[in-house]
Design a protein around this motif. Structure first.
Motif, mmCIF file in Angstrom:
data_model
loop_
_atom_site.group_PDB
_atom_site.id
_atom_site.type_symbol
_atom_site.label_atom_id
_atom_site.label_comp_id
_atom_site.label_asym_id
_atom_site.label_seq_id
_atom_site.Cartn_x
_atom_site.Cartn_y
_atom_site.Cartn_z
ATOM 1 N N ASN A 80 0.814 -1.222 0.000
ATOM 2 C CA ASN A 80 0.000 0.000 0.000
ATOM 3 C C ASN A 80 0.848 1.272 0.000
ATOM 4 O OD1 ASN A 80 0.935 -0.027 2.603
ATOM 5 N ND2 ASN A 80 -1.076 0.097 3.586
ATOM 6 N N GLU A 81 2.183 1.126 0.094
ATOM 7 C CA GLU A 81 3.075 2.291 0.036
ATOM 8 C C GLU A 81 3.688 2.477 -1.346
ATOM 9 O OE1 GLU A 81 6.037 2.080 3.071
ATOM 10 O OE2 GLU A 81 4.563 1.742 4.662
ATOM 11 N N LEU A 82 3.353 1.568 -2.259
ATOM 12 C CA LEU A 82 3.983 1.567 -3.571
ATOM 13 C C LEU A 82 2.951 1.789 -4.679
ATOM 14 C CD1 LEU A 82 6.734 0.986 -4.985
ATOM 15 C CD2 LEU A 82 6.016 -1.408 -5.106
ATOM 16 N N HIS A 83 3.294 2.643 -5.644
ATOM 17 C CA HIS A 83 2.426 2.863 -6.809
ATOM 18 C C HIS A 83 3.102 2.273 -8.049
ATOM 19 C CE1 HIS A 83 -0.347 4.933 -9.588
ATOM 20 N NE2 HIS A 83 0.704 4.851 -10.371
ATOM 21 N N VAL A 84 2.378 1.374 -8.732
ATOM 22 C CA VAL A 84 2.891 0.758 -9.963
ATOM 23 C C VAL A 84 1.910 1.018 -11.108
ATOM 24 C CG1 VAL A 84 3.623 -1.383 -11.089
ATOM 25 C CG2 VAL A 84 4.057 -1.051 -8.641
ATOM 26 N N THR A 85 2.431 1.613 -12.178
ATOM 27 C CA THR A 85 1.655 1.835 -13.403
ATOM 28 C C THR A 85 2.174 0.904 -14.489
ATOM 29 O OG1 THR A 85 1.289 4.197 -12.965
ATOM 30 C CG2 THR A 85 1.115 3.496 -15.251
ATOM 31 N N THR A 86 1.272 0.255 -15.225
ATOM 32 C CA THR A 86 1.673 -0.400 -16.464
ATOM 33 C C THR A 86 0.630 -0.082 -17.537
ATOM 34 O OG1 THR A 86 2.603 -2.375 -17.477
ATOM 35 C CG2 THR A 86 0.677 -2.714 -16.068
ATOM 36 N N LYS A 87 0.919 -0.514 -18.772
ATOM 37 C CA LYS A 87 0.113 -0.057 -19.909
ATOM 38 C C LYS A 87 -0.097 -1.171 -20.922
ATOM 39 C CE LYS A 87 3.001 4.082 -19.506
ATOM 40 N NZ LYS A 87 4.273 3.448 -19.196
ATOM 41 N N VAL A 88 -1.227 -1.083 -21.625
ATOM 42 C CA VAL A 88 -1.533 -2.040 -22.694
ATOM 43 C C VAL A 88 -1.155 -1.417 -24.041
ATOM 44 C CG1 VAL A 88 -3.975 -1.274 -22.786
ATOM 45 C CG2 VAL A 88 -3.310 -3.504 -23.740
ATOM 46 N N PRO A 144 -11.153 -6.181 -26.562
ATOM 47 C CA PRO A 144 -11.401 -6.601 -25.178
ATOM 48 C C PRO A 144 -10.660 -7.865 -24.739
ATOM 49 C CG PRO A 144 -13.407 -5.746 -26.112
ATOM 50 C CD PRO A 144 -12.402 -5.741 -27.229
ATOM 51 N N ASP A 145 -10.693 -8.926 -25.530
ATOM 52 C CA ASP A 145 -10.005 -10.166 -25.141
ATOM 53 C C ASP A 145 -8.500 -9.953 -25.063
ATOM 54 O OD1 ASP A 145 -12.420 -11.403 -25.021
ATOM 55 O OD2 ASP A 145 -12.198 -12.576 -26.865
ATOM 56 N N ALA A 146 -7.975 -9.183 -26.009
ATOM 57 C CA ALA A 146 -6.525 -8.922 -26.041
ATOM 58 C C ALA A 146 -6.094 -8.091 -24.840
ATOM 59 C CB ALA A 146 -6.152 -8.219 -27.338
ATOM 60 N N PRO A 198 -15.422 2.827 -26.580
ATOM 61 C CA PRO A 198 -16.332 2.397 -25.510
ATOM 62 C C PRO A 198 -16.039 0.968 -25.032
ATOM 63 C CG PRO A 198 -17.558 3.517 -27.243
ATOM 64 C CD PRO A 198 -16.166 3.308 -27.769
ATOM 65 N N ALA A 199 -15.721 0.063 -25.967
ATOM 66 C CA ALA A 199 -15.415 -1.329 -25.594
ATOM 67 C C ALA A 199 -14.114 -1.416 -24.807
ATOM 68 C CB ALA A 199 -15.342 -2.204 -26.845
ATOM 69 N N VAL A 200 -13.143 -0.581 -25.173
ATOM 70 C CA VAL A 200 -11.869 -0.536 -24.443
ATOM 71 C C VAL A 200 -12.132 -0.172 -22.979
ATOM 72 C CG1 VAL A 200 -9.706 0.770 -24.145
ATOM 73 C CG2 VAL A 200 -10.399 0.001 -26.431
ATOM 74 N N PHE A 201 -12.891 0.895 -22.767
ATOM 75 C CA PHE A 201 -13.108 1.348 -21.395
ATOM 76 C C PHE A 201 -14.051 0.446 -20.616
ATOM 77 C CE2 PHE A 201 -11.276 5.257 -23.140
ATOM 78 C CZ PHE A 201 -10.264 5.406 -22.213
ATOM 79 N N GLU A 202 -14.956 -0.213 -21.315
ATOM 80 C CA GLU A 202 -15.804 -1.201 -20.647
ATOM 81 C C GLU A 202 -14.932 -2.312 -20.059
ATOM 82 O OE1 GLU A 202 -19.533 -4.209 -21.593
ATOM 83 O OE2 GLU A 202 -18.811 -2.870 -23.168
ATOM 84 N N LEU A 223 -11.614 -2.098 -19.350
ATOM 85 C CA LEU A 223 -10.779 -1.548 -18.282
ATOM 86 C C LEU A 223 -11.582 -1.366 -16.992
ATOM 87 C CD1 LEU A 223 -8.650 1.161 -20.163
ATOM 88 C CD2 LEU A 223 -8.001 -1.174 -19.581
ATOM 89 N N MET A 224 -12.822 -0.932 -17.138
ATOM 90 C CA MET A 224 -13.672 -0.746 -15.952
ATOM 91 C C MET A 224 -13.940 -2.076 -15.247
ATOM 92 S SD MET A 224 -14.326 2.257 -15.012
ATOM 93 C CE MET A 224 -15.603 1.795 -13.848
ATOM 94 N N LYS A 225 -14.088 -3.135 -16.034
ATOM 95 C CA LYS A 225 -14.297 -4.460 -15.417
ATOM 96 C C LYS A 225 -13.071 -4.879 -14.619
ATOM 97 C CE LYS A 225 -17.774 -6.306 -18.595
ATOM 98 N NZ LYS A 225 -17.952 -6.979 -19.889
ATOM 99 N N LEU A 226 -11.888 -4.610 -15.176
ATOM 100 C CA LEU A 226 -10.659 -4.937 -14.443
ATOM 101 C C LEU A 226 -10.592 -4.150 -13.133
ATOM 102 C CD1 LEU A 226 -8.098 -4.984 -17.405
ATOM 103 C CD2 LEU A 226 -8.859 -6.967 -16.074
ATOM 104 N N LYS A 227 -11.058 -2.912 -13.191
ATOM 105 C CA LYS A 227 -11.085 -2.082 -11.976
ATOM 106 C C LYS A 227 -12.110 -2.634 -10.976
ATOM 107 C CE LYS A 227 -11.769 2.620 -10.311
ATOM 108 N NZ LYS A 227 -12.122 4.008 -10.603
ATOM 109 N N GLU A 228 -13.270 -2.981 -11.465
ATOM 110 C CA GLU A 228 -14.320 -3.522 -10.581
ATOM 111 C C GLU A 228 -13.877 -4.824 -9.924
ATOM 112 O OE1 GLU A 228 -17.650 -3.788 -13.226
ATOM 113 O OE2 GLU A 228 -17.779 -1.606 -13.423
#
Length: 272
Positions: free
Chosen positions: A65-73, A80-82, A114-118, A120-125
């Protein structure tokens, strides 16, 4: 270290960029940065170094909880599957249960936004990324993302330094309360050899690179992720936080030409 609060995460304003660092060099750089006090590590699927960063994080033994890690697609994996496959691979290499921030690395002309963010939002949820965001998004793409899709993005990571004007994008993000994360904050070394910036550095007994970095970090809502493989450079970047620039310094930097975009691959969007 100052932090930016965005979409439920606390983003340290100075992080370590890791582009073009791989293998043992990357692992040693991340271990060094974490030992010096860095708590924000930026990587990406495309950098091919997540498998070096994972062991470095594990070896540091810092509370998660003291560390922030960012990565990217990567832009080729925005179906979506990719996205899911890329995300799973990134998490496995990083040896983490979740990342703090997952970004679209570059927009793609063929993406279904819209499909991209749908996805990403699922991964967040699912709790696998704490926040989502974008990189290299133009003003037009940001407006679509924020106003039409209403995606809760935590940042836009873009090239920003003393030699490139990003005021259009920054003013829009500021109005929306969304941070900007500056990559190439030292203009790939060019800021360090600019006579105007060097002169300001001499005045403050600092390097030109420290001046360029502090100029960014003095701005509201801006974080920066300079790449630094050597411990001495990492420490110098941290020491830039102690620098105090005055109005005369800012005026001199404002007068520099601001037209040097250094990162513009063939697949880049049409810049605003």
């Amino acid at each position: 270290m100052d932090h930016l609060q965005t979409q439920g995460i606390s983003l340290p304003r100075l992080g370590l960029g890791t582009y073009r660092m791989q293998g043992d060099v990357c692992r040693a750089a991340v271990e060094s940065a974490l030992a010096l006090g860095y708590r924000h590590i930026d990587t990406a699927e495309m950098y091919a170094n997540e498998d070096a960063i994972g062991p470095a994080i594990a070896a540091a033994g810092i509370a998660r909880n003291e560390l922030h890690v960012t990565t990217k697609v990567w832009h080729e994996n925005l179906a979506p599957d990719a996205i899911r496959r890329a995300f799973d691979a990134s998490l496995k290499k990083l040896r983490l249960d979740f990342v703090d921030l997952y970004l679209v690395h570059w927009p793609s002309r063929s993406m279904n936004l819209p499909a991209v963010f749908e996805t990403l939002m699922k991964l967040k949820e699912e709790g696998r990324t704490r926040a989502i965001g974008v990189a290299n998004f133009t003003l037009a793409l940001l407006k679509t993302t924020i106003e039409d899709i209403e995606a809760p993005i935590a940042c836009n990571q873009i090239e920003y330094h003393v030699m490139l004007d990003q005021s259009k994008v920054k003013n829009y993000l500021d109005a929306k309360g969304i941070p900007m994360v500056a990559y190439c904050p030292l203009a790939q070394g060019r800021a360090a050899s600019d006579e105007t910036v060097m002169k300001i550095g001499r005045k403050h007994n600092a390097t030109a690179a420290q001046v360029a970095l502090k100029w960014l970090l003095d701005q509201k809502g801006v974080a920066a992720i300079p790449k630094a493989s050597r411990s001495e450079s990492q420490k110098a970047n941290l020491d830039a936080l102690k620098l105090t620039l005055d109005d005369e310094d800012r005026k001199a930097i404002a007068a520099l030409p601001k037209d040097k975009r250094l990162v513009s691959p063939g697949f880049a969007p049409a810049w605003d």
